[in-house]
Design an enzyme around this catalytic site. Structure first.
Site, PDB file in Angstrom:
ATOM      1  N   LYS A   1      -5.617   5.012   8.292  1.00 54.86           N
ATOM      2  CA  LYS A   1      -4.504   5.797   7.765  1.00 54.86           C
ATOM      3  C   LYS A   1      -4.825   7.290   7.743  1.00 54.86           C
ATOM      4  CE  LYS A   1      -2.632   1.892   5.254  1.00 54.86           C
ATOM      5  NZ  LYS A   1      -2.327   1.242   3.968  1.00 54.86           N
TER       6      LYS A   1
ATOM      7  N   SER B   1       0.785  -1.233   0.000  1.00 56.13           N
ATOM      8  CA  SER B   1       0.000   0.000   0.000  1.00 56.13           C
ATOM      9  C   SER B   1       0.819   1.287   0.000  1.00 56.13           C
ATOM     10  CB  SER B   1      -0.954   0.018   1.202  1.00 56.13           C
ATOM     11  OG  SER B   1      -0.237   0.053   2.421  1.00 56.13           O
TER      12      SER B   1
END
Length: 347
Positions: free
Chosen positions: A289, A244
């Site tokens: 996040k 990611s």
């Protein structure tokens, strides 16, 4: 005397029941993982391009922390906005060991780093390309044909004598076989080359619920390739795994290759995988996040737009940002070029 003994026994029984409940709550694991916000790591601390240029702003890699859920974690995740529950079968295939899972995550991280180098170097006009050597086995499905014949780390180099150098060729060749067919697999293990006959079998239900597909019993293979690039680069991400960080790696590397500073002094976080053409892909844990980036003081957060699909990472990131009242700007990106165009537009 008897009454005292009876009362004492009842007291011990209560304690035993309480201890048993605590053991169940804390140690009995459920078929879920939970995720929580991790850190927003400044990438100049982990990436160094030879003779790279310094700059004022920052690009940040955002992470999540994950663990196997017990009853406490499960309930906590249900009532906490920062936590998320993920079914176990969405994290790892049945039968995959902790060591195999960790190895697979690290391999995906390595792959994302290499793709980021390719994208950034190509955009900057520097040399970077892959030399492919075969397909690495990263996970074997228990009970299927590959079990006992192929091990994690084996490198498949041919199917029925036809050379295999990358995943696409492997999938294309195996796609010509049907359930019940025999396939000759040539692979390298350490310094030796072996060939084994494996039968194409139906995938188990957890892999293919519809029961229509078959294979030899390997999942998530990766191309074994060597990155050739000039100038040299060093990336040290310790034990962080997964794909990611690809977008943010590519932006950091690109910025170090340039004379000007594309951050323009801003603190820029984000997430998203990246492929060799610079396309940005969906990732997991975007909600956590956003939290991590906000807490780190980021000005901007790049999120995969997924071509405007409903429920995209971008939509989730916007909803999360609104719920926590952050001033951080959430920016949708589908490509590396999208991110660059946004950076060019800010002052």
């Amino acid at each position: 005397m008897k009454e005292t003994t009876y009362t004492s026994n009842k007291s011990w029984l209560r304690w035993l029941v309480l201890i048993g409940i605590l053991i169940i709550i804390n140690f009995v694991q459920l078929p879920y993982y939970f995720s929580v916000p991790g850190e927003a790591k400044i990438l100049t601390e982990v990436i160094e391009v030879e003779d790279g240029n310094p700059y004022e702003g920052t690009f940040m890699l955002t992470t999540i922390r994950m663990g196997k859920a017990n009853i406490v974690n499960y309930v906590w995740a249900l009532v906490s906005d920062k936590r998320e529950l993920i079914p176990e079968d969405q994290v790892r295939p049945e039968g995959e060991t902790d060591e195999e899972y960790h190895h697979r995550q690290l391999m995906m991280m390595t792959g994302s780093q290499e793709l980021a180098v390719i994208v950034a170097y190509n955009y900057a006009g520097e040399e970077a390309y892959f030399e492919n050597h075969g397909v690495l086995v990263t996970s074997v499905i228990p009970g299927m044909a590959a079990e006992g014949h192929l091990d994690i780390g084996d490198r498949i180099v041919a199917i029925d004598g036809e050379e295999v150098l990358e995943i696409e060729t492997l999938f294309d060749l195996l796609g010509d076989y049907r359930i019940g067919d025999d396939v000759s697999i040539t692979f390298e293990r350490e310094d030796d080359t072996h060939t084994v006959e494996l039968q194409v079998e139906p995938f188990p239900e957890e892999v293919d619920p519809e029961g229509e597909r078959g294979g030899i019993g390997i999942v998530n293979p990766v191309t074994d390739r060597e990155l050739v690039n000039t100038p040299e680069i060093n990336i040290d991400t310790d034990q962080i795994g997964g794909p990611s960080a690809g977008l943010m790696f590519s932006l950091e590397i690109y910025n170090q290759l340039l004379d000007e500073d594309i951050t323009k002094g801003h603190q820029i976080a984000g997430t998203g995988s990246i492929d060799e053409q610079g396309n940005v892909g969906r990732i997991g844990g975007v909600k956590q996040k956003v939290y991590a980036s906000h807490e780190a003081g980021a000005d901007v957060f790049f999120a995969p737009a997924e071509q405007g699909e409903a429920g995209s990472n971008y939509e989730i990131a916007v909803e999360t940002a609104e719920s926590i009242g952050t001033d951080m700007e959430i920016v949708p990106v589908d490509t590396f070029e999208d991110a660059l165009q946004y950076l060019e537009s800010i002052s």
